[in-house]
Design a protein around this motif. Sequence first.
Motif, PDB file in Angstrom:
ATOM      1  N   ALA A  13      40.524  42.831  71.789  1.00 36.75           N
ATOM      2  CA  ALA A  13      39.154  41.940  72.179  1.00 36.75           C
ATOM      3  C   ALA A  13      37.972  43.140  73.305  1.00 36.75           C
ATOM      4  CB  ALA A  13      39.216  40.659  72.869  1.00 36.75           C
ATOM      5  N   ALA A  52      28.847  36.487  67.780  1.00 32.93           N
ATOM      6  CA  ALA A  52      29.905  35.635  67.228  1.00 32.93           C
ATOM      7  C   ALA A  52      29.981  37.310  66.065  1.00 32.93           C
ATOM      8  CB  ALA A  52      29.584  34.297  67.502  1.00 32.93           C
ATOM      9  N   SER A  99      31.520  40.463  66.541  1.00 30.79           N
ATOM     10  CA  SER A  99      32.962  40.360  66.638  1.00 30.79           C
ATOM     11  C   SER A  99      33.389  39.836  65.367  1.00 30.79           C
ATOM     12  CB  SER A  99      33.174  39.487  67.358  1.00 30.79           C
ATOM     13  OG  SER A  99      32.767  37.670  67.107  1.00 30.79           O
ATOM     14  N   ALA A 100      33.275  39.784  64.606  1.00 26.70           N
ATOM     15  CA  ALA A 100      33.558  39.450  63.430  1.00 26.70           C
ATOM     16  C   ALA A 100      33.950  40.415  62.962  1.00 26.70           C
ATOM     17  CB  ALA A 100      33.215  38.496  62.586  1.00 26.70           C
ATOM     18  N   ASN A 102      36.887  42.364  63.113  1.00 21.85           N
ATOM     19  CA  ASN A 102      38.030  40.947  63.335  1.00 21.85           C
ATOM     20  C   ASN A 102      38.554  41.087  62.039  1.00 21.85           C
ATOM     21  OD1 ASN A 102      39.877  39.483  63.692  1.00 21.85           O
ATOM     22  ND2 ASN A 102      38.665  38.046  63.809  1.00 21.85           N
ATOM     23  N   GLY A 138      38.659  36.894  68.170  1.00 21.92           N
ATOM     24  CA  GLY A 138      36.896  37.011  67.597  1.00 21.92           C
ATOM     25  C   GLY A 138      36.309  35.984  68.395  1.00 21.92           C
ATOM     26  N   GLU A 139      37.181  34.802  69.689  1.00 23.70           N
ATOM     27  CA  GLU A 139      36.199  33.897  70.420  1.00 23.70           C
ATOM     28  C   GLU A 139      36.742  34.616  71.704  1.00 23.70           C
ATOM     29  OE1 GLU A 139      36.576  29.441  72.271  1.00 23.70           O
ATOM     30  OE2 GLU A 139      38.160  30.095  70.778  1.00 23.70           O
TER      31      GLU A 139
END
Length: 471
Positions: A272, A337, A340-341, A344, A352-353
């Motif tokens: 992350a 979001a 990050s996706a 991922n 992701g969170e």
Amino acid sequence: MQNSTTSNKNNVFREFCKYASLSVLAMAAISCYILADTFFISAGLGADGLTALNLAIPVYNFIHGTGLILGMGGATRFAVCRSRGDHAGGNAMFTATLWLGAAFSLLFVALGILCPTQLAQLLGADGVTLPMTRTYLQVLLLFSPAFILNDILLCFNRNDGAPQLSMAATVSGSLANILLDYVFIFPCGMGMFGAVLATGLAPVIGVGVSSLHFLRKKNSYRPAKILPKPAHMRYNFTLGFPSLVEQLSAAIVIIVFNYIILGLEGNAGVAAYGVVANISLVVSAVFTGIAQGMQPLLSRAHGEGDEKRAGRIFTYASCSMLALAVLLYAAVFFFAAPISAIFNGDGNAAFGEMAAHGLRLYFLAAAFVGGNTLLCAYFTSVERALPAHILSLLRGLVVIIPCAFLFAAIWKITGVWLSYPATEALVCAVGCVLFFLNHAKTKKARPQAGPSPQMRQKNKRSPIAPFHANK
């Protein structure tokens, strides 16, 4: 008289826009070297591949930082020599820069041949990530001569009135890197080796494009048949030191954050952080582009003693930085979001969170990062190395490391994300104080700002026209 003043301001503004826009595009393209790796590695090799990449990234920062300390330091002094008509001094600076580039290249290549495994382990690679981290490090180090030479030529060409060529060199290398990343990882199935091979070939293409400046005989600098002198090399290190520390600080932050996050969240946390760190490369590249676009113009104004023009250039750069900082943070905040996706590939919800949360907090530093980058470039451009050194060391070592450990102990992973904006804000406050102290000192030393009548007569030529003496 008023029309003349207005015309001069407009000319300075147009010149700044030209240099800054081209430099921003060039630096954004350079940052895409690693961003493309991040995307294709996450898609092709999953979270373990992304973790291995993030563990290896600090070495890229060291190599790129070496190229920048030599290129920015040498090119800054070259620009000052150029504005004063010192052709021999400019050639001597370029020669000394090439010698230093060759020496550091040999050192990096030796590390790549002799101890890539030990280096990967030192950076935190474990049994799962060690093979991929080792491969990435070894190939990256073997391509270090291309990275360093590319940085040197980009900086000198930009200061020699060829910002378009510098931009074309970096953009072409970046586009080739993205294309080759896809080809090597997916159709060819070359995995991590393919990703780093694509990254290594990008500066080779950049060097080829930059060489057109010589082939077209538009260069006003060339290697001289002299041995480098300590005085010349001193300029490389003193004037280029902030550029090195900027890259080293990024490397040190990544190493420290990797260590802390491994203890808090394991490999998923490091993956992350890999997303956050690589998006940070793009944001920092935008501010570095503004600074590098400002530098040739500021160095020229300083060399000619025109403090009013230097002040206008710095004002334009600061306003541009603030506007972009607001836009960039808004984009990161609202699209954290989806960003990050993209990286991922495994569809890991926790990953992701964590990445989205980190993006929103980490990039609170955007305006402060931009301010610190411009302040360091300003001090370097006007040959005030000490304030730039102070800011660079505060950002890279003195504040960030204890801040990261302290905040992590108090607020865990949230504290890790917040330690970066806290550091940049504190250093930016120090930088503003140093800037105003330097401004007051300069104003006192030069009560009547502006170039001499003789220099005004010299300035009638085009501000970006290259020298052709000694040809």
